[in-house]
Each structure stands twice: as structure tokens, then as C-alpha cells.
Design an enzyme around this catalytic site. Structure first.
Site, short mmCIF file in Angstrom:
data_model
loop_
_atom_site.label_atom_id
_atom_site.label_comp_id
_atom_site.label_asym_id
_atom_site.label_seq_id
_atom_site.Cartn_x
_atom_site.Cartn_y
_atom_site.Cartn_z
N PHE A 1 -3.67 -8.96 -2.06
CA PHE A 1 -3.67 -10.41 -2.15
C PHE A 1 -5.05 -10.99 -1.86
CE2 PHE A 1 1.03 -11.89 -1.76
CZ PHE A 1 1.17 -11.73 -3.13
N VAL B 1 -1.84 -2.38 2.64
CA VAL B 1 -2.29 -2.33 1.24
C VAL B 1 -2.08 -3.67 0.56
CG1 VAL B 1 -1.92 -1.24 -1.01
CG2 VAL B 1 -1.93 0.17 1.06
N CYS B 2 -0.93 -4.30 0.83
CA CYS B 2 -0.63 -5.59 0.19
C CYS B 2 -1.61 -6.67 0.62
CB CYS B 2 0.80 -6.01 0.53
SG CYS B 2 2.05 -4.88 -0.13
N THR B 3 -2.07 -6.62 1.86
CA THR B 3 -3.05 -7.61 2.34
C THR B 3 -4.36 -7.46 1.57
OG1 THR B 3 -2.04 -7.64 4.54
CG2 THR B 3 -4.31 -8.45 4.36
N HIS C 1 5.65 -7.75 -3.53
CA HIS C 1 5.29 -6.99 -2.33
C HIS C 1 6.55 -6.74 -1.50
CE1 HIS C 1 0.93 -7.55 -2.92
NE2 HIS C 1 1.32 -8.67 -3.49
#
Length: 218
Positions: free
Chosen positions: A49, A44-46, A37
Site C-alpha cells: 500500500f 508485506v501488505c504495508t 489484503h
């Protein structure tokens, strides 16, 4: 130099949200997936994950360890995990590697050798750190995918690819297009008809180079 399929992945020591690791030792005899990331606390990364956390039982079922990496520090990772859990509804128990110096991102060819973090950086400065690496117990790269900033990763596809890799590795076959567990598989062209018959039993010949048989893991 680009990291290639079937090449041993770089080993490294790093601090993570769960403490220090040496990567090859951490993998051990398991399969592993490294998700990268560009920055903590990004939208988006949240969501991604959160999806990784929700799939904890699926990773365990496949004997696979998952680990994240971001170019922020371990304390930032630990704080971010609270948001990940809140959004995803599952505890993010996997480690997230701190790569503030960019050494790991460069070793895995996600950033050029002369990359650096400018003052007041944004996720765009490390936008290419949006990759998936599936690594076998032999510490070799089995699959790599790279995504842009504005497209979240498809975890159903990552699970499908992992299933295909594990099936192919165990049974010496190949997965055709759109393969899913239980569907027919491809017999490698290097296997003779006689050997294929002895190993797999019945099979269908579409062309001399394309023969298919039932999923041996089904």
C-alpha cells in the site's frame, strides 16, 4: 462461482476508510483497480500500500481509481494508513473497504462461501485475499492476479498490464509478451490484411496469424 474475465464485477455497498460507497457508482467512467489484503497491519501488505500511495500520479495519468479491501473495519484502516504513509513516504489518499462480514471477498471468489473469521484469527485465515482486479469503465473484469502471502506484488507489472489493457481497448490491438509502451503490437487475427493496412498502415507478417505493427498510441 468464479469471477471471469469480461464478466461484470459484483456491485456492492460498503463502508470504507473514506466513508460509504456503492462500488459501481464509485468507479463511474474510470478504470479501477481493487487491491485485496488479508489483514491490516501486516508487513508485506504495508509495503504494497506504500507503493500504491507513491504511484498516485501514475494512476491519475491513466484515469484510474485505486481502492483497497481488507477484512478489518474502517477505523482499523484509518489507523493503518498512518503506518502506510510513514513507510511509503506518501499519503494514502485512496479508500480501503471494510469487509468484516466477508461478503465482498466471497463475491469476488477470494474466499469459499462457508469461510468465516475465527476468534483470534491470523492473516493465514484469509490468506487467499491477496488479489488484484483491474476493472474497465464498463464495470467488467479485465485482468486478475492472485499472490501468496510471502511475495509482494510487482507494481511495475500492474502498471504495464494497465497500459496494455488501455492501449488494446482504445486501438483494437493486442499486446505481445513483455510489451511496454512504444513497442510493436499484435494485429488481431480477425482483421484482414486489407483492413489492417487501412487502419494501421505498414505491418510485418511473421506468420499468417501473427502480424505486428507500431504502437498506435506512441
Amino acid at each position: 462461482m468464479a469471477l471471469r474475465i469480461n464478466q461484470t464485477v459484483p456491485d456492492f455497498e460498503a463502508e470504507t476508510s473514506e466513508g460509504p460507497i456503492r462500488f459501481h457508482d464509485w468507479i463511474g467512467d474510470s478504470w479501477a483497480i481493487l487491491f485485496s489484503h488479508p489483514k491490516d497491519f501486516t508487513p508485506v501488505c504495508t509495503t504494497e500500500f506504500g507503493a500504491v500511495a507513491q504511484l498516485a500520479d501514475e494512476w491519475a495519468k491513466r484515469g484510474t481509481k485505486v481502492i483497497g479491501i481488507s477484512v478489518d473495519n474502517a477505523e482499523s484502516h484509518r489507523k493503518w494508513k498512518s503506518d502506510i504513509q510513514t513507510f511509503g513516504g506518501a499519503e494514502a489518499t485512496f479508500p480501503i473497504i471494510a469487509d468484516e462480514g466477508l461478503e465482498i471477498s466471497k463475491a469476488y471468489d477470494m474466499l469459499p462461501a462457508d469461510a468465516y473469521l475465527p476468534d483470534g484469527r491470523t492473516p493465514n485465515d484469509t490468506a487467499t485475499v491477496r488479489a488484484v482486479f483491474i476493472i474497465g469503465p464498463d464495470k467488467q473484469l479485465k485482468l486478475a492476479m492472485t499472490y501468496p502471502m510471502n511475495v509482494g506484488r510487482n507494481f511495475a507489472e500492474i502498471l504495464r498490464a494497465l497500459d496494455a489493457l488501455q492501449m488494446a481497448s482504445k486501438h483494437g490491438v493486442a499486446a505481445p509478451a513483455n510489451w511496454e509502451q512504444g513497442r510493436d503490437v499484435v494485429i488481431p487475427a480477425t482483421v484482414s490484411d486489407a483492413d489492417a493496412k487501412a487502419k494501421f498502415g505498414e505491418f510485418k507478417t511473421h506468420f499468417p496469424y501473427l502480424r505486428m505493427t507500431k504502437d498506435p498510441s506512441a
